[in-house]
Design a protein around this motif. Structure first.
Motif, mmCIF file in Angstrom:
data_model
loop_
_atom_site.group_PDB
_atom_site.id
_atom_site.type_symbol
_atom_site.label_atom_id
_atom_site.label_comp_id
_atom_site.label_asym_id
_atom_site.label_seq_id
_atom_site.Cartn_x
_atom_site.Cartn_y
_atom_site.Cartn_z
ATOM 1 N N UNK A 1 0.855 -1.183 0.000
ATOM 2 C CA UNK A 1 0.000 0.000 0.000
ATOM 3 C C UNK A 1 0.896 1.241 0.000
ATOM 4 N N UNK A 2 0.310 2.379 -0.299
ATOM 5 C CA UNK A 2 1.077 3.629 -0.285
ATOM 6 C C UNK A 2 1.612 3.905 1.116
ATOM 7 N N UNK A 3 0.814 3.627 2.122
ATOM 8 C CA UNK A 3 1.237 3.842 3.501
ATOM 9 C C UNK A 3 2.428 2.977 3.881
ATOM 10 N N UNK A 4 2.397 1.725 3.477
ATOM 11 C CA UNK A 4 3.520 0.826 3.776
ATOM 12 C C UNK A 4 4.796 1.287 3.079
ATOM 13 N N UNK A 5 4.659 1.683 1.833
ATOM 14 C CA UNK A 5 5.823 2.121 1.067
ATOM 15 C C UNK A 5 6.436 3.381 1.656
ATOM 16 N N UNK A 6 5.615 4.359 1.959
ATOM 17 C CA UNK A 6 6.137 5.609 2.507
ATOM 18 C C UNK A 6 6.654 5.438 3.933
ATOM 19 N N UNK A 7 6.058 4.523 4.703
ATOM 20 C CA UNK A 7 6.566 4.244 6.043
ATOM 21 C C UNK A 7 7.972 3.656 5.960
ATOM 22 N N UNK A 8 8.188 2.733 5.043
ATOM 23 C CA UNK A 8 9.523 2.154 4.853
ATOM 24 C C UNK A 8 10.517 3.191 4.338
ATOM 25 N N UNK A 9 10.072 4.066 3.422
ATOM 26 C CA UNK A 9 10.951 5.114 2.898
ATOM 27 C C UNK A 9 11.313 6.111 4.000
ATOM 28 N N UNK A 10 10.355 6.462 4.836
ATOM 29 C CA UNK A 10 10.616 7.369 5.949
ATOM 30 C C UNK A 10 11.594 6.733 6.937
ATOM 31 N N UNK A 11 11.386 5.464 7.232
ATOM 32 C CA UNK A 11 12.308 4.743 8.116
ATOM 33 C C UNK A 11 13.722 4.767 7.547
ATOM 34 N N UNK A 12 13.832 4.504 6.262
ATOM 35 C CA UNK A 12 15.127 4.494 5.578
ATOM 36 C C UNK A 12 15.814 5.846 5.723
ATOM 37 N N UNK A 13 15.081 6.927 5.486
ATOM 38 C CA UNK A 13 15.663 8.273 5.562
ATOM 39 C C UNK A 13 16.002 8.679 6.993
#
Length: 116
Positions: free
Chosen positions: A38-50
């Motif tokens: 989902x968009x939420x899962x993807x952005x949560x992982x990207x935010x974690x990465x950053x």
């Protein structure tokens, strides 16, 4: 946003044909295909990465996999380094302004030295 895009559109940039990207190395990719994120899962992982990059913790659980992601990570590290330096400088500036008596004393001493 850029990391989510790079993870979801790995084939668009001809990074790899089998879709090997940073997103495919996450724990969530072990459970389901990337296209089902989902968009939420993807952005949560990207935010974690950053955030891991910004705080220089670097857990090592997610890392750039190909040349496009490596270039994007280099730019990200540079920008977050500048951001972190700016934050530290502002905190030091605020702490330096906390003791008003010391500041006024030093100013008076400077003025006195100028007169001599």
């Amino acid at each position: 946003c850029i990391w989510a895009h790079l993870g979801l559109e790995a084939e668009m940039y001809a990074i790899s044909e089998e879709g090997d990207c940073w997103l495919s190395r996450t724990h969530l990719a072990q459970e389901k295909p990337i296209k089902d994120f989902t968009a939420g899962e993807t952005y949560r992982l990207a935010l974690y990465f950053c955030v891991v990059v910004l705080t220089t913790v670097g857990f090592g659980d997610i890392s750039p996999v190909n040349h496009v992601e490596t270039i994007a990570m280099t730019i990200t590290v540079f920008l977050t380094g500048l951001t972190w330096a700016w934050v530290v400088a502002n905190v030091v500036g605020v702490i330096g302004q906390l003791d008003m008596f010391s500041i006024s004393f030093n100013q008076a001493m400077d003025d006195l030295n100028t007169l001599m």
